[in-house]
Motif scaffolding. Structure first.
Motif, PDB file in Angstrom:
ATOM      1  N   THR A 141     -28.853  26.810 136.461  1.00  0.00           N
ATOM      2  CA  THR A 141     -29.315  27.522 137.654  1.00  0.00           C
ATOM      3  C   THR A 141     -29.610  26.552 138.782  1.00  0.00           C
ATOM      4  O   THR A 141     -29.195  26.762 139.939  1.00  0.00           O
ATOM      5  N   ALA A 142     -30.310  25.471 138.447  1.00  0.00           N
ATOM      6  CA  ALA A 142     -30.649  24.486 139.477  1.00  0.00           C
ATOM      7  C   ALA A 142     -29.393  23.856 140.049  1.00  0.00           C
ATOM      8  O   ALA A 142     -29.284  23.637 141.269  1.00  0.00           O
ATOM      9  N   ARG A 143     -28.435  23.569 139.157  1.00  0.00           N
ATOM     10  CA  ARG A 143     -27.211  22.947 139.658  1.00  0.00           C
ATOM     11  C   ARG A 143     -26.455  23.889 140.583  1.00  0.00           C
ATOM     12  O   ARG A 143     -25.937  23.473 141.632  1.00  0.00           O
ATOM     13  N   VAL A 144     -26.404  25.187 140.180  1.00  0.00           N
ATOM     14  CA  VAL A 144     -25.720  26.158 141.036  1.00  0.00           C
ATOM     15  C   VAL A 144     -26.413  26.259 142.387  1.00  0.00           C
ATOM     16  O   VAL A 144     -25.770  26.301 143.446  1.00  0.00           O
ATOM     17  N   ARG A 145     -27.737  26.287 142.327  1.00  0.00           N
ATOM     18  CA  ARG A 145     -28.480  26.382 143.584  1.00  0.00           C
ATOM     19  C   ARG A 145     -28.310  25.109 144.414  1.00  0.00           C
ATOM     20  O   ARG A 145     -28.220  25.152 145.647  1.00  0.00           O
ATOM     21  N   ILE A 146     -28.280  23.969 143.732  1.00  0.00           N
ATOM     22  CA  ILE A 146     -28.084  22.714 144.472  1.00  0.00           C
ATOM     23  C   ILE A 146     -26.711  22.692 145.124  1.00  0.00           C
ATOM     24  O   ILE A 146     -26.554  22.242 146.268  1.00  0.00           O
ATOM     25  N   GLU A 147     -25.723  23.182 144.365  1.00  0.00           N
ATOM     26  CA  GLU A 147     -24.390  23.230 144.950  1.00  0.00           C
ATOM     27  C   GLU A 147     -24.386  24.124 146.183  1.00  0.00           C
ATOM     28  O   GLU A 147     -23.770  23.794 147.208  1.00  0.00           O
ATOM     29  N   LEU A 168     -27.600  35.216 133.359  1.00  0.00           N
ATOM     30  CA  LEU A 168     -28.677  35.674 132.489  1.00  0.00           C
ATOM     31  C   LEU A 168     -29.819  36.197 133.348  1.00  0.00           C
ATOM     32  O   LEU A 168     -30.115  35.644 134.407  1.00  0.00           O
ATOM     33  N   ASP A 169     -30.422  37.263 132.897  1.00  0.00           N
ATOM     34  CA  ASP A 169     -31.586  37.828 133.581  1.00  0.00           C
ATOM     35  C   ASP A 169     -32.830  37.333 132.846  1.00  0.00           C
ATOM     36  O   ASP A 169     -33.108  37.752 131.718  1.00  0.00           O
ATOM     37  N   VAL A 170     -33.566  36.432 133.475  1.00  0.00           N
ATOM     38  CA  VAL A 170     -34.765  35.845 132.860  1.00  0.00           C
ATOM     39  C   VAL A 170     -35.975  36.288 133.673  1.00  0.00           C
ATOM     40  O   VAL A 170     -36.201  35.800 134.790  1.00  0.00           O
ATOM     41  N   LEU A 197     -32.374  35.804 138.393  1.00  0.00           N
ATOM     42  CA  LEU A 197     -30.989  35.536 138.045  1.00  0.00           C
ATOM     43  C   LEU A 197     -30.835  34.053 137.713  1.00  0.00           C
ATOM     44  O   LEU A 197     -31.109  33.189 138.537  1.00  0.00           O
ATOM     45  N   HIS A 198     -30.407  33.798 136.476  1.00  0.00           N
ATOM     46  CA  HIS A 198     -30.182  32.426 136.029  1.00  0.00           C
ATOM     47  C   HIS A 198     -28.732  32.277 135.601  1.00  0.00           C
ATOM     48  O   HIS A 198     -28.055  33.253 135.252  1.00  0.00           O
ATOM     49  N   TYR A 199     -28.286  31.020 135.624  1.00  0.00           N
ATOM     50  CA  TYR A 199     -26.922  30.694 135.225  1.00  0.00           C
ATOM     51  C   TYR A 199     -26.987  29.697 134.068  1.00  0.00           C
ATOM     52  O   TYR A 199     -27.845  28.812 134.027  1.00  0.00           O
ATOM     53  N   ALA A 200     -26.063  29.873 133.129  1.00  0.00           N
ATOM     54  CA  ALA A 200     -26.041  28.988 131.954  1.00  0.00           C
ATOM     55  C   ALA A 200     -24.606  28.696 131.561  1.00  0.00           C
ATOM     56  O   ALA A 200     -23.739  29.586 131.600  1.00  0.00           O
ATOM     57  N   ASP A 201     -24.376  27.424 131.168  1.00  0.00           N
ATOM     58  CA  ASP A 201     -23.113  27.036 130.554  1.00  0.00           C
ATOM     59  C   ASP A 201     -23.305  27.084 129.047  1.00  0.00           C
ATOM     60  O   ASP A 201     -24.205  26.415 128.498  1.00  0.00           O
ATOM     61  N   VAL A 224     -32.367  37.115 117.637  1.00  0.00           N
ATOM     62  CA  VAL A 224     -33.375  36.260 118.264  1.00  0.00           C
ATOM     63  C   VAL A 224     -33.038  36.021 119.737  1.00  0.00           C
ATOM     64  O   VAL A 224     -33.935  35.954 120.583  1.00  0.00           O
ATOM     65  N   PHE A 225     -31.722  35.922 120.045  1.00  0.00           N
ATOM     66  CA  PHE A 225     -31.280  35.673 121.425  1.00  0.00           C
ATOM     67  C   PHE A 225     -30.325  36.799 121.828  1.00  0.00           C
ATOM     68  O   PHE A 225     -29.091  36.641 121.748  1.00  0.00           O
ATOM     69  N   PRO A 226     -30.865  37.946 122.208  1.00  0.00           N
ATOM     70  CA  PRO A 226     -29.993  39.094 122.521  1.00  0.00           C
ATOM     71  C   PRO A 226     -28.994  38.791 123.627  1.00  0.00           C
ATOM     72  O   PRO A 226     -27.881  39.330 123.614  1.00  0.00           O
ATOM     73  N   ARG A 227     -29.352  37.935 124.603  1.00  0.00           N
ATOM     74  CA  ARG A 227     -28.455  37.660 125.717  1.00  0.00           C
ATOM     75  C   ARG A 227     -27.242  36.845 125.292  1.00  0.00           C
ATOM     76  O   ARG A 227     -26.262  36.758 126.042  1.00  0.00           O
ATOM     77  N   LEU A 228     -27.320  36.226 124.088  1.00  0.00           N
ATOM     78  CA  LEU A 228     -26.199  35.413 123.604  1.00  0.00           C
ATOM     79  C   LEU A 228     -25.391  36.108 122.518  1.00  0.00           C
ATOM     80  O   LEU A 228     -24.478  35.498 121.944  1.00  0.00           O
ATOM     81  N   GLU A 229     -25.693  37.359 122.239  1.00  0.00           N
ATOM     82  CA  GLU A 229     -25.003  38.050 121.155  1.00  0.00           C
ATOM     83  C   GLU A 229     -23.503  38.143 121.420  1.00  0.00           C
ATOM     84  O   GLU A 229     -22.694  38.147 120.487  1.00  0.00           O
TER      85      GLU A 229
END
Length: 767
Positions: free
Chosen positions: A495-501, A463-465, A469-473, A435-440
């Motif tokens: 992603t927003a936090r990374v961009r804010i930083e 992650l490529d959404v 380019l997105h970032y996830a913890d 269901v979530f290939p990016r998390l396999e």
């Protein structure tokens, strides 16, 4: 005998008739006498005696003539006598034949009667034999009692059936051999003795003997009727009896079984009842009776069925009963409501089973109803709590994925459903990597977290959404609950936090640059002031109308007018004016820059809207990017100001920032698409409660999917490094949150875009 008398009479009559005929015909039969001429001779008188009994002298011999004469005379009499004898003989023969016929008839009659009697005797013997066989084979015996009500006769079946010898009973009354244990037995025997005293027949009287037979005392059931002689005098009783000991024992066992079954079904907390087609209760346990507010006996023996009008729920129950009766198929009703006598609505789960009632020879319905009111409330509470917890986890911005030790999905929250494109129900039981290939790649972390018993974090997983380019913890938590096994995967989009930083780093740089720019602006103001002051002094000291200028020129012998003509010929005053205007413009730009970059608390004051817009236009014209990359001066600016809208109550600096951002976006869009004759229109209008500011361009417009996300933070259609995606989101925040206004956009591809700002006309925007 009547026929015999008729035959004798006929024979006698014939004889008399023949004799009479002989007498009368005698003269005619005699020879005729000799013919005489004389008169006829008179007959000789003779008495009857002489004619019938001749004297002796008549017998004496006579001469032949007299004898012939006498013979002739006697011949008719002889003939008559012979005729009479013949008639008597015929009559005797007739009489003899008649007697023979009568004897034969009587013989046949006697033979027939004898045959019939023999047949009757044979039938009687057969009937007697049959009755004896039936009596011996039957379960009844025959008894007789005398006028004193003592037994005088018992058939052989009595001993065979009861095991009690006849000698123990004969000569005794019935109550002398009976076992009387209770007052009820005494009343029963007293009533029976009264019936016998009235010489009345009786049927099916049951009693227990104290005489032991097969397996102890026996239960007997007897019927009898009085015996009367020819004069109607009472002679005793005769009747039949049967041993019902086994029946009584069976009935007692059945009663015990029914009583035990009654106790069992009364112990069942669920409603058990049976009803016929008319709604009468054939069976009910205590729970069912309590539900109707009655006792079991009152409910079952109720003559009238409970009317559906008394309880609206009963109407549907009755319809369900009839449906089961007609179809002959059991039916399970998952939920039905029932209002008890206290007015409380209860929820039942009922199983209805059709059956044939032997006594009615008709279909009835057996119902087992379980009160699931509490279970339903508990289920509803569980569902409510489950929904509450689901709303909690659905409200979390993080993706939550519950998996078992093998990685199969057990729980999803709403963000996870949206990210995986599958609902909780559809994803349940599937491998989470499917269901979530990016998390396999996290499956190993899941196994490790379960094995080690502590959480494992993967920070800033890329992650490529949809091409972005997105970032996830990613945090994997093992399930620590008792009896539970598995893990919860939490995915936070950072992603927003990374961009804010990144933006914070850039902001720090910009703040440093801003500080430098402010210092430089202050430093630039000093030479600008000297330039403006010097140019102004040159103009003043060349003016011929000032006395000091004329005095200095005369002292030097110079014609001041000639010098001015020379300067004008060489366009020196115009240059000086240009220097002054350029310096003043530079000073204004520095002032605007200092005002825009100055940190200050928000101050809502009445602001001249036209002056504000013109200031923004000047800032846009002096913006390096707009001036060099997008050539802002090439864009035609159309001013459409409403003269009725002069002042707006707002924070001047923040509104300038919003409009400048809109102008920059419009200029960039038109420059990238090389829009011919690019035009930006600034329009103001006064509405009922708001002041309207519109920034309209004739650029490429905005697609519908982009239009839905245009105010989202960090959403941008520009290349990486060109835009941050915060301009419109910050503008939206300033207008809606800081000024309590509205910021909207309308656009279609190829038809430009229109951003509309509506601000309250009164002091509503004051924080």
């Amino acid at each position: 005998m009547r026929g015999l008398r008729w035959a004798v009479g006929i024979a006698t009559g014939v004889a008399v008739l023949c004799l009479a005929c002989g007498v009368m015909g005698a003269p005619a039969l005699a020879d005729p006498p000799p013919t005489r001429s004389g008169p006829p001779l008179e007959p000789r008188d003779a008495d009857p005696a002489s004619s019938t009994q001749p004297d002796d002298h008549h017998l004496e011999p006579r001469s032949s003539e007299p004898i012939d004469s006498e013979l002739t005379t006697m011949r008719p009499y002889a003939v008559g006598l012979l005729a009479a004898l013949s008639a008597v003989t015929v009559a005797a023969l007739l009489w003899s034949g008649l007697l023979q016929w009568l004897v034969a008839q009587k013989t046949r009659q006697l033979r027939q009667e004898l045959s019939e009697r023999r047949q009757a005797e044979a039938a009687l013997r057969a009937s007697e034999l049959r009755l004896r066989d039936v009596t011996e084979a039957a379960s009844d015996w025959i008894w007789e009692m005398d006028a004193n009500l003592r037994f005088t006769y018992l058939s052989e079946r009595f001993y065979a059936l009861t095991g009690i010898a006849s000698q123990q009973v004969l000569g005794q009354t019935r109550w002398e051999i009976a076992a009387i244990h209770s007052a009820a037995d005494q009343r029963k025997w007293r009533q029976h003795q009264e019936l016998l005293a009235r010489r009345l027949p009786f049927r099916d009287f049951v009693y227990q003997t104290k005489l032991t037979g097969h397996d102890g005392g026996r239960y007997l059931k007897i019927s009898g009727k009085p015996i009367l002689d020819g004069q109607g005098q009472f002679q005793g009783y005769r009747g039949t009896g049967t041993d019902i000991t086994e029946q009584v024992k069976a009935e007692a066992a059945l009663y015990e079984s029914e009583l035990r079954l009654r106790r069992i079904i009364d112990l069942v907390p669920h409603m058990i009842f049976a009803r016929d087609r008319r709604g009468h209760f054939l069976l009910a346990n205590r729970a069912a009776a309590d539900a109707y507010g009655m006792t079991v006996e009152k409910l079952v023996h109720r003559e009238q069925p409970i009317s559906p009008d008394a309880n609206q729920d009963l109407e549907q129950m009755r319809a369900d009963d009839l449906e089961v009766m007609e179809s002959g198929v059991a039916k399970l009703i998952a939920e039905e409501t029932f209002t008890d006598p206290a007015g409380q609505v209860r929820t039942l789960q009922t199983l209805k089973i059709p059956f044939i009632e032997p006594g009615l020879n008709d279909t009835a319905v057996l119902s087992v109803a379980i009160d699931i009111t509490e279970q339903k409330h508990a289920k509803e509470e569980v569902a409510r709590m489950r929904l509450y917890l689901k709303n909690i986890i659905d409200s979390m911005p993080s993706m939550l994925i519950g998996v078992d030790p093998w990685g199969y999905i057990t729980v999803l929250n709403q963000p996870a459903e949206q990210a995986g494109g599958a609902s909780w129900e559809a994803a349940q039981g599937r491998f989470f990597g499917e269901v979530f290939p990016r998390l396999e790649s996290q499956f190993e972390q899941v196994r490790q977290a379960i094995r080690l018993g502590h959480s494992i974090k993967t920070p800033r997983m890329t992650l490529d959404v949809e091409g972005e380019l997105h970032y996830a913890d990613v945090m994997v938590y093992p399930l620590m609950a008792e009896g539970a096994s598995g893990a919860v995967i939490r995915v936070d989009d950072v992603t927003a936090r990374v961009r804010i930083e990144s933006m914070m780093v850039q902001t720090e740089k910009m703040l440093s640059v801003g500080g430098l720019a402010a210092g430089m602006a202050h430093e630039i103001n000093n030479p600008l002031g000297a330039i403006l002051q010097g140019s102004q002094n040159i103009q003043r000291r060349l003016a011929p109308d000032l006395p000091q200028n004329r005095a200095a020129a005369e002292a030097l012998g110079i014609d001041l007018h000639q010098i001015n003509r020379y300067l004008e010929a060489r366009h020196i005053p115009r240059f000086l004016e240009g220097i002054r205007e350029a310096g003043a413009r530079a000073a204004k730009i520095v002032t605007d820059m200092l005002s825009f970059s100055r940190r200050s608390e928000a101050r809502f004051v009445p602001v001249d809207l036209e002056e504000l817009l013109e200031t923004v236009l000047r800032l846009a014209a002096s913006d390096y990017d707009l001036k060099k990359r997008y050539d802002f001066k090439r864009i035609a600016i159309v001013r459409d100001y409403d003269p009725r809208l002069l002042l707006l109550y707002c924070d001047k600096t923040e509104i300038e920032q919003v409009i400048l951002n809109l102008l920059k976006n419009a200029a960039q869009a038109m420059a990238e698409e090389e829009t011919p004759a690019p035009t930006i229109t600034l329009r103001t209008r006064r509405e009922a409660d708001h002041g309207l500011i519109e920034v309209i361009d004739n650029g490429p417009g905005i697609e519908e999917k982009t239009l839905k996300r245009v105010f989202e933070p960090f959403f941008t259609t520009k290349e990486v490094g060109v835009g941050t995606g915060l301009g419109l989101s910050v503008s939206y925040f300033i207008i809606t949150e800081q000024h309590h206004g509205r910021l909207s956009v309308t656009s279609k591809p190829g038809q430009g875009a229109c951003f509309s700002i509506r601000l309250p006309l009164i002091g509503e925007a004051s924080p």
